[in-house]
Design a protein around this motif. Structure first.
Motif, PDB file in Angstrom:
ATOM      1  N   UNK A 117      -1.495  -5.502  -3.361  1.00 46.64           N
ATOM      2  CA  UNK A 117      -0.311  -6.109  -2.392  1.00 46.64           C
ATOM      3  C   UNK A 117       1.030  -5.778  -2.965  1.00 46.64           C
ATOM      4  N   UNK A 118       0.952  -5.886  -4.338  1.00 48.05           N
ATOM      5  CA  UNK A 118       2.603  -6.378  -4.890  1.00 48.05           C
ATOM      6  C   UNK A 118       3.082  -4.840  -5.029  1.00 48.05           C
ATOM      7  N   UNK A 119       1.983  -3.542  -5.544  1.00 46.96           N
ATOM      8  CA  UNK A 119       2.416  -2.607  -5.383  1.00 46.96           C
ATOM      9  C   UNK A 119       2.865  -2.048  -3.757  1.00 46.96           C
ATOM     10  N   UNK A 120       2.393  -2.029  -3.566  1.00 44.02           N
ATOM     11  CA  UNK A 120       2.470  -1.546  -1.607  1.00 44.02           C
ATOM     12  C   UNK A 120       4.266  -2.235  -1.255  1.00 44.02           C
ATOM     13  N   UNK A 121       4.425  -3.103  -1.587  1.00 43.26           N
ATOM     14  CA  UNK A 121       5.361  -4.594  -1.721  1.00 43.26           C
ATOM     15  C   UNK A 121       6.490  -3.088  -1.989  1.00 43.26           C
ATOM     16  N   UNK A 122       6.195  -2.878  -3.136  1.00 38.94           N
ATOM     17  CA  UNK A 122       7.472  -1.856  -3.923  1.00 38.94           C
ATOM     18  C   UNK A 122       7.764   0.000  -3.637  1.00 38.94           C
ATOM     19  N   UNK A 123       6.505  -0.428  -2.523  1.00 43.01           N
ATOM     20  CA  UNK A 123       6.046   0.950  -1.744  1.00 43.01           C
ATOM     21  C   UNK A 123       6.124   2.348  -3.273  1.00 43.01           C
ATOM     22  N   UNK A 124       5.091   1.666  -3.841  1.00 43.74           N
ATOM     23  CA  UNK A 124       4.218   2.497  -4.912  1.00 43.74           C
ATOM     24  C   UNK A 124       3.041   3.523  -4.752  1.00 43.74           C
ATOM     25  N   UNK A 125       2.282   2.290  -3.479  1.00 41.57           N
ATOM     26  CA  UNK A 125       1.242   3.176  -2.439  1.00 41.57           C
ATOM     27  C   UNK A 125       0.703   2.973  -1.220  1.00 41.57           C
ATOM     28  N   UNK A 126      -0.006   3.640  -1.196  1.00 48.36           N
ATOM     29  CA  UNK A 126      -0.134   3.014   0.249  1.00 48.36           C
ATOM     30  C   UNK A 126      -1.257   3.245   1.043  1.00 48.36           C
ATOM     31  N   UNK A 127      -2.434   2.638   2.021  1.00 46.04           N
ATOM     32  CA  UNK A 127      -3.391   1.864   2.274  1.00 46.04           C
ATOM     33  C   UNK A 127      -4.107   2.174   3.416  1.00 46.04           C
ATOM     34  N   UNK A 128      -4.627   3.237   3.505  1.00 45.59           N
ATOM     35  CA  UNK A 128      -4.747   3.683   5.284  1.00 45.59           C
ATOM     36  C   UNK A 128      -6.345   2.744   5.401  1.00 45.59           C
ATOM     37  N   UNK A 129      -5.959   2.727   6.340  1.00 44.29           N
ATOM     38  CA  UNK A 129      -7.791   2.010   7.077  1.00 44.29           C
ATOM     39  C   UNK A 129      -8.552   3.891   7.450  1.00 44.29           C
ATOM     40  N   UNK A 130      -9.560   3.513   6.593  1.00 43.36           N
ATOM     41  CA  UNK A 130     -10.994   4.817   7.044  1.00 43.36           C
ATOM     42  C   UNK A 130     -10.863   4.713   8.677  1.00 43.36           C
ATOM     43  N   UNK A 131     -10.850   6.276   9.277  1.00 38.29           N
ATOM     44  CA  UNK A 131     -11.251   7.057  10.691  1.00 38.29           C
ATOM     45  C   UNK A 131     -12.617   6.676  11.116  1.00 38.29           C
ATOM     46  N   UNK A 132     -13.276   6.959  10.347  1.00 37.51           N
ATOM     47  CA  UNK A 132     -14.916   6.513  10.764  1.00 37.51           C
ATOM     48  C   UNK A 132     -15.777   5.226  10.148  1.00 37.51           C
ATOM     49  N   UNK A 133     -15.386   4.845   9.133  1.00 38.30           N
ATOM     50  CA  UNK A 133     -15.435   3.239   8.829  1.00 38.30           C
ATOM     51  C   UNK A 133     -14.250   2.902   8.522  1.00 38.30           C
ATOM     52  N   UNK A 134     -14.198   2.080  10.187  1.00 38.20           N
ATOM     53  CA  UNK A 134     -12.566   1.539   9.539  1.00 38.20           C
ATOM     54  C   UNK A 134     -13.014   0.041   8.325  1.00 38.20           C
ATOM     55  N   UNK A 135     -13.879  -0.300   7.976  1.00 38.60           N
ATOM     56  CA  UNK A 135     -14.142  -1.584   7.134  1.00 38.60           C
ATOM     57  C   UNK A 135     -13.349  -0.692   5.446  1.00 38.60           C
ATOM     58  N   UNK A 136     -13.781   0.545   5.108  1.00 40.61           N
ATOM     59  CA  UNK A 136     -12.731   0.931   4.240  1.00 40.61           C
ATOM     60  C   UNK A 136     -11.653   1.198   4.234  1.00 40.61           C
ATOM     61  N   UNK A 137     -10.817   1.020   3.099  1.00 39.91           N
ATOM     62  CA  UNK A 137      -9.209   1.476   3.233  1.00 39.91           C
ATOM     63  C   UNK A 137      -9.191   2.111   1.872  1.00 39.91           C
ATOM     64  N   UNK A 138      -8.372   3.065   2.213  1.00 36.46           N
ATOM     65  CA  UNK A 138      -8.004   3.977   1.452  1.00 36.46           C
ATOM     66  C   UNK A 138      -6.586   3.871   0.734  1.00 36.46           C
ATOM     67  N   UNK A 139      -6.225   3.726  -0.940  1.00 37.57           N
ATOM     68  CA  UNK A 139      -5.519   3.536  -1.339  1.00 37.57           C
ATOM     69  C   UNK A 139      -5.058   4.994  -1.878  1.00 37.57           C
ATOM     70  N   UNK A 140      -3.749   5.331  -1.799  1.00 38.51           N
ATOM     71  CA  UNK A 140      -3.679   6.347  -2.193  1.00 38.51           C
ATOM     72  C   UNK A 140      -1.951   6.360  -2.695  1.00 38.51           C
ATOM     73  N   UNK A 141      -1.450   6.501  -4.177  1.00 41.85           N
ATOM     74  CA  UNK A 141       0.018   6.718  -4.707  1.00 41.85           C
ATOM     75  C   UNK A 141       1.324   7.546  -3.532  1.00 41.85           C
ATOM     76  N   UNK A 142       2.185   6.314  -3.579  1.00 42.44           N
ATOM     77  CA  UNK A 142       3.781   7.242  -2.963  1.00 42.44           C
ATOM     78  C   UNK A 142       4.527   7.880  -3.800  1.00 42.44           C
ATOM     79  N   UNK A 143       5.336   9.181  -2.711  1.00 39.28           N
ATOM     80  CA  UNK A 143       5.935  10.107  -3.660  1.00 39.28           C
ATOM     81  C   UNK A 143       6.642   8.821  -4.764  1.00 39.28           C
ATOM     82  N   UNK A 144       7.213   7.814  -4.308  1.00 40.22           N
ATOM     83  CA  UNK A 144       7.851   7.050  -5.173  1.00 40.22           C
ATOM     84  C   UNK A 144       6.726   6.290  -6.290  1.00 40.22           C
TER      85      UNK A 144
END
Length: 163
Positions: free
Chosen positions: A69-96
């Motif tokens: 939550x803290x990293x996302x507020x700083x735009x350092x990571x992004x979270x994306x809900x899974x397309x096949x399984x909506x319960x899964x949230x995938x986490x990635x680094x942003x370019x920043x």
């Protein structure tokens, strides 16, 4: 100085080294050590689900979610809900986020792990045995702890030193 004083000095040196590194990471990146570890794990293995990330760095899913939550507020990571399984949230680094960790200092536990792994098996066993004894002497063997050299609460807010 007696042997107990020698031992206390060594413990204090370890605590101080940990505290100094925590401050250095914060000064250089504005992150806490657990935040940096999550970002470094994502750099090596993204995308990861929140649960996979928690297992990878040996923290609870609730702690990881709080840190994310803290990293996302700083735009350092992004979270994306899974397309096949909506319960899964995938986490990635942003370019920043990727740019920020490129210049981050190497955490002490990485140095420790490399040096520990270079030791003979019997030496490793002796170190573990001595540390188990110290934890028992400090009545700390029952405390839950992650494998990171950091002090304080792991999902604490960052210091906000660098924005």
């Amino acid at each position: 100085m007696d042997k107990s004083q020698d031992a206390l000095v060594l413990l204090r040196q370890i605590i101080r080294a940990t505290d100094m590194q925590d401050k250095e990471i914060s000064r250089c990146t504005g992150l806490t050590l657990p935040q940096l570890m999550i970002m470094q794990t994502l750099r090596m293995s993204a995308p990861l689900s929140t649960g996979e990330l928690a297992k990878e760095i040996t923290l609870t899913q609730a702690t990881v979610t709080s840190i994310l939550d803290r990293l996302e507020k700083k735009n350092l990571i992004s979270r994306e809900r899974g397309t096949e399984d909506k319960r899964k949230v995938w986490v990635n680094l942003t370019q920043e986020g990727l740019e920020l960790i490129k210049g981050a200092p190497t955490p002490q536990q990485d140095l420790f792990s490399r040096r520990f792994d270079d030791m003979q098996g019997w030496e490793q066993s002796m170190v573990i045995s001595a540390l188990e004894r110290v934890a028992f002497m400090l009545d700390a063997q029952h405390l839950d702890a992650a494998p990171m050299l950091d002090i304080g609460q792991l999902d604490r807010p960052d210091t906000g030193l660098k924005k």
